[in-house]
Design a protein around this motif. Structure first.
Motif, PDB file in Angstrom:
ATOM      1  N   ILE A  74      11.592  -1.479  -1.101  1.00 49.85           N
ATOM      2  CA  ILE A  74      11.205  -0.107  -0.778  1.00 49.85           C
ATOM      3  C   ILE A  74      12.417   0.813  -0.729  1.00 49.85           C
ATOM      4  CG2 ILE A  74      11.295  -0.283   1.738  1.00 49.85           C
ATOM      5  CD1 ILE A  74       8.540   1.187   1.715  1.00 49.85           C
ATOM      6  N   SER A  75      13.587   0.270  -0.398  1.00 58.15           N
ATOM      7  CA  SER A  75      14.778   1.105  -0.266  1.00 58.15           C
ATOM      8  C   SER A  75      15.646   1.129  -1.516  1.00 58.15           C
ATOM      9  CB  SER A  75      15.615   0.624   0.924  1.00 58.15           C
ATOM     10  OG  SER A  75      16.040  -0.699   0.698  1.00 58.15           O
ATOM     11  N   SER A  76      15.387   0.240  -2.457  1.00 54.29           N
ATOM     12  CA  SER A  76      16.219   0.134  -3.655  1.00 54.29           C
ATOM     13  C   SER A  76      15.585   0.897  -4.812  1.00 54.29           C
ATOM     14  CB  SER A  76      16.411  -1.339  -4.025  1.00 54.29           C
ATOM     15  OG  SER A  76      17.194  -1.436  -5.175  1.00 54.29           O
ATOM     16  N   LYS A  77      15.555   2.187  -4.701  1.00 57.63           N
ATOM     17  CA  LYS A  77      14.874   3.025  -5.694  1.00 57.63           C
ATOM     18  C   LYS A  77      15.456   2.866  -7.093  1.00 57.63           C
ATOM     19  CE  LYS A  77      12.345   5.079  -2.523  1.00 57.63           C
ATOM     20  NZ  LYS A  77      11.147   4.451  -2.117  1.00 57.63           N
ATOM     21  N   THR A  78      16.742   2.651  -7.208  1.00 57.71           N
ATOM     22  CA  THR A  78      17.359   2.583  -8.531  1.00 57.71           C
ATOM     23  C   THR A  78      17.028   1.290  -9.272  1.00 57.71           C
ATOM     24  OG1 THR A  78      19.391   1.684  -7.581  1.00 57.71           O
ATOM     25  CG2 THR A  78      19.279   4.069  -7.885  1.00 57.71           C
ATOM     26  N   ASN A  79      16.753   0.209  -8.539  1.00 56.22           N
ATOM     27  CA  ASN A  79      16.451  -1.061  -9.178  1.00 56.22           C
ATOM     28  C   ASN A  79      14.966  -1.227  -9.493  1.00 56.22           C
ATOM     29  OD1 ASN A  79      19.090  -1.879  -9.129  1.00 56.22           O
ATOM     30  ND2 ASN A  79      18.916  -2.957  -7.199  1.00 56.22           N
ATOM     31  N   ASN A  80      14.140  -0.334  -9.007  1.00 53.82           N
ATOM     32  CA  ASN A  80      12.709  -0.489  -9.148  1.00 53.82           C
ATOM     33  C   ASN A  80      12.219   0.075 -10.478  1.00 53.82           C
ATOM     34  OD1 ASN A  80      12.779  -1.587  -6.625  1.00 53.82           O
ATOM     35  ND2 ASN A  80      11.794   0.112  -5.604  1.00 53.82           N
ATOM     36  N   ASP A  81      11.794  -0.810 -11.336  1.00 59.02           N
ATOM     37  CA  ASP A  81      11.216  -0.436 -12.620  1.00 59.02           C
ATOM     38  C   ASP A  81       9.708  -0.325 -12.426  1.00 59.02           C
ATOM     39  OD1 ASP A  81       9.806  -0.934 -15.138  1.00 59.02           O
ATOM     40  OD2 ASP A  81      11.795  -1.271 -15.976  1.00 59.02           O
ATOM     41  N   LYS A  82       9.134   0.807 -12.796  1.00 62.25           N
ATOM     42  CA  LYS A  82       7.710   1.052 -12.575  1.00 62.25           C
ATOM     43  C   LYS A  82       6.843  -0.029 -13.211  1.00 62.25           C
ATOM     44  CE  LYS A  82       4.235   4.635 -12.655  1.00 62.25           C
ATOM     45  NZ  LYS A  82       3.961   6.047 -12.739  1.00 62.25           N
ATOM     46  N   ALA A  83       7.185  -0.466 -14.410  1.00 66.50           N
ATOM     47  CA  ALA A  83       6.400  -1.503 -15.083  1.00 66.50           C
ATOM     48  C   ALA A  83       6.455  -2.817 -14.312  1.00 66.50           C
ATOM     49  CB  ALA A  83       6.893  -1.696 -16.514  1.00 66.50           C
ATOM     50  N   ASP A  84       7.632  -3.151 -13.770  1.00 69.52           N
ATOM     51  CA  ASP A  84       7.756  -4.365 -12.961  1.00 69.52           C
ATOM     52  C   ASP A  84       6.885  -4.284 -11.718  1.00 69.52           C
ATOM     53  OD1 ASP A  84       9.553  -5.587 -14.674  1.00 69.52           O
ATOM     54  OD2 ASP A  84      11.325  -4.980 -13.525  1.00 69.52           O
ATOM     55  N   ILE A  85       6.880  -3.139 -11.091  1.00 72.27           N
ATOM     56  CA  ILE A  85       6.098  -2.974  -9.867  1.00 72.27           C
ATOM     57  C   ILE A  85       4.609  -3.010 -10.175  1.00 72.27           C
ATOM     58  CG2 ILE A  85       5.609  -1.482  -7.892  1.00 72.27           C
ATOM     59  CD1 ILE A  85       8.560  -0.551  -8.134  1.00 72.27           C
ATOM     60  N   ILE A  86       4.198  -2.453 -11.293  1.00 69.20           N
ATOM     61  CA  ILE A  86       2.789  -2.534 -11.692  1.00 69.20           C
ATOM     62  C   ILE A  86       2.388  -3.994 -11.888  1.00 69.20           C
ATOM     63  CG2 ILE A  86       1.193  -2.081 -13.612  1.00 69.20           C
ATOM     64  CD1 ILE A  86       2.517   0.715 -13.809  1.00 69.20           C
ATOM     65  N   ARG A  87       3.242  -4.778 -12.562  1.00 71.04           N
ATOM     66  CA  ARG A  87       2.941  -6.206 -12.742  1.00 71.04           C
ATOM     67  C   ARG A  87       2.909  -6.923 -11.401  1.00 71.04           C
ATOM     68  NH1 ARG A  87       6.272  -5.447 -17.249  1.00 71.04           N
ATOM     69  NH2 ARG A  87       8.063  -6.320 -16.173  1.00 71.04           N
ATOM     70  N   LEU A  88       3.870  -6.604 -10.535  1.00 76.81           N
ATOM     71  CA  LEU A  88       3.920  -7.219  -9.212  1.00 76.81           C
ATOM     72  C   LEU A  88       2.662  -6.887  -8.415  1.00 76.81           C
ATOM     73  CD1 LEU A  88       5.447  -8.703  -6.934  1.00 76.81           C
ATOM     74  CD2 LEU A  88       6.471  -6.486  -6.350  1.00 76.81           C
ATOM     75  N   GLN A  89       2.305  -5.622  -8.362  1.00 70.84           N
ATOM     76  CA  GLN A  89       1.104  -5.208  -7.629  1.00 70.84           C
ATOM     77  C   GLN A  89      -0.140  -5.879  -8.215  1.00 70.84           C
ATOM     78  OE1 GLN A  89       1.550  -0.949  -8.084  1.00 70.84           O
ATOM     79  NE2 GLN A  89       2.357  -0.718  -6.007  1.00 70.84           N
ATOM     80  N   SER A  90      -0.186  -6.005  -9.518  1.00 70.62           N
ATOM     81  CA  SER A  90      -1.335  -6.632 -10.176  1.00 70.62           C
ATOM     82  C   SER A  90      -1.464  -8.099  -9.785  1.00 70.62           C
ATOM     83  CB  SER A  90      -1.204  -6.506 -11.691  1.00 70.62           C
ATOM     84  OG  SER A  90      -1.191  -5.147 -12.077  1.00 70.62           O
ATOM     85  N   VAL A  91      -0.352  -8.815  -9.798  1.00 75.83           N
ATOM     86  CA  VAL A  91      -0.373 -10.236  -9.409  1.00 75.83           C
ATOM     87  C   VAL A  91      -0.801 -10.375  -7.947  1.00 75.83           C
ATOM     88  CG1 VAL A  91       1.089 -12.253  -8.990  1.00 75.83           C
ATOM     89  CG2 VAL A  91       1.305 -10.984 -11.113  1.00 75.83           C
ATOM     90  N   LEU A  92      -0.251  -9.545  -7.095  1.00 72.87           N
ATOM     91  CA  LEU A  92      -0.605  -9.604  -5.682  1.00 72.87           C
ATOM     92  C   LEU A  92      -2.070  -9.224  -5.472  1.00 72.87           C
ATOM     93  CD1 LEU A  92       2.639  -7.984  -4.242  1.00 72.87           C
ATOM     94  CD2 LEU A  92       2.015 -10.410  -4.148  1.00 72.87           C
ATOM     95  N   TYR A  93      -2.569  -8.263  -6.237  1.00 73.42           N
ATOM     96  CA  TYR A  93      -3.962  -7.835  -6.149  1.00 73.42           C
ATOM     97  C   TYR A  93      -4.910  -8.962  -6.569  1.00 73.42           C
ATOM     98  CZ  TYR A  93      -8.241  -5.226  -7.146  1.00 73.42           C
ATOM     99  OH  TYR A  93      -9.544  -4.808  -7.179  1.00 73.42           O
ATOM    100  N   ILE A  94      -4.618  -9.584  -7.692  1.00 73.12           N
ATOM    101  CA  ILE A  94      -5.463 -10.681  -8.193  1.00 73.12           C
ATOM    102  C   ILE A  94      -5.549 -11.804  -7.168  1.00 73.12           C
ATOM    103  CG2 ILE A  94      -5.512 -12.567  -9.895  1.00 73.12           C
ATOM    104  CD1 ILE A  94      -4.453 -10.559 -11.933  1.00 73.12           C
ATOM    105  N   ASN A  95      -4.474 -12.018  -6.447  1.00 71.89           N
ATOM    106  CA  ASN A  95      -4.419 -13.110  -5.483  1.00 71.89           C
ATOM    107  C   ASN A  95      -4.724 -12.668  -4.050  1.00 71.89           C
ATOM    108  OD1 ASN A  95      -3.522 -15.568  -7.080  1.00 71.89           O
ATOM    109  ND2 ASN A  95      -2.224 -13.926  -7.850  1.00 71.89           N
ATOM    110  N   ASN A  96      -5.362 -11.518  -3.937  1.00 70.02           N
ATOM    111  CA  ASN A  96      -5.866 -10.998  -2.657  1.00 70.02           C
ATOM    112  C   ASN A  96      -4.786 -10.790  -1.592  1.00 70.02           C
ATOM    113  OD1 ASN A  96      -8.638 -10.910  -3.503  1.00 70.02           O
ATOM    114  ND2 ASN A  96      -8.632 -13.142  -3.348  1.00 70.02           N
ATOM    115  N   LEU A  97      -3.596 -10.463  -2.030  1.00 65.86           N
ATOM    116  CA  LEU A  97      -2.528 -10.136  -1.087  1.00 65.86           C
ATOM    117  C   LEU A  97      -2.278  -8.630  -1.024  1.00 65.86           C
ATOM    118  CD1 LEU A  97      -0.036 -12.991  -1.995  1.00 65.86           C
ATOM    119  CD2 LEU A  97      -1.326 -12.755   0.132  1.00 65.86           C
ATOM    120  N   TYR A  98      -2.746  -7.908  -2.019  1.00 68.50           N
ATOM    121  CA  TYR A  98      -2.534  -6.459  -2.111  1.00 68.50           C
ATOM    122  C   TYR A  98      -3.876  -5.800  -2.373  1.00 68.50           C
ATOM    123  CZ  TYR A  98      -0.721  -2.010  -3.922  1.00 68.50           C
ATOM    124  OH  TYR A  98      -0.452  -0.682  -4.144  1.00 68.50           O
TER     125      TYR A  98
END
Length: 108
Positions: free
Chosen positions: A33-57
């Motif tokens: 959340i604090s590392s704005k420069t390292n956060n790639d939007k596409a990576d976060i979309i994939r991360l959120q998607s994986v967490l969503y599929i597995n009922n964590l997000y």
């Protein structure tokens, strides 16, 4: 409808990358959340998607690493005995990949 969305996400993050290359399609490193420069939007979309599929997000898939994503990562880390610090470091990335990225369809 919810099952259709999960199926679409599964296909987009698991099957399509598996066809393109034989390595883990998830490679999240040092997302936080604090590392704005390292956060790639596409990576976060994939991360959120994986967490969503597995009922964590349960939030919207936005590509923004906010408090909902941090909370989901902390839940994942707690389940797996890691320090729930909200950061997707190398160890967390590899564990997510190991647990969620490989699909039974990849051998085709």
């Amino acid at each position: 409808m919810n099952k259709i969305i999960k199926l679409f996400i599964l296909i987009s993050i698991c099957i399509v990358p598996a066809i393109a290359k034989a390595e883990c399609p998830l490679n999240f490193k040092n997302l936080s959340i604090s590392s704005k420069t390292n956060n790639d939007k596409a990576d976060i979309i994939r991360l959120q998607s994986v967490l969503y599929i597995n009922n964590l997000y349960s939030g919207p898939i936005t590509g923004y690493y906010g408090n909902l994503t941090k909370s989901a990562i902390n839940s994942f880390k707690e389940i797996n005995g890691l320090n729930p610090n909200g950061i997707v470091d190398t160890e967390t990335s590899e564990l997510i990949c190991e647990q969620y990225a490989w699909c039974p369809f990849q051998s085709f």
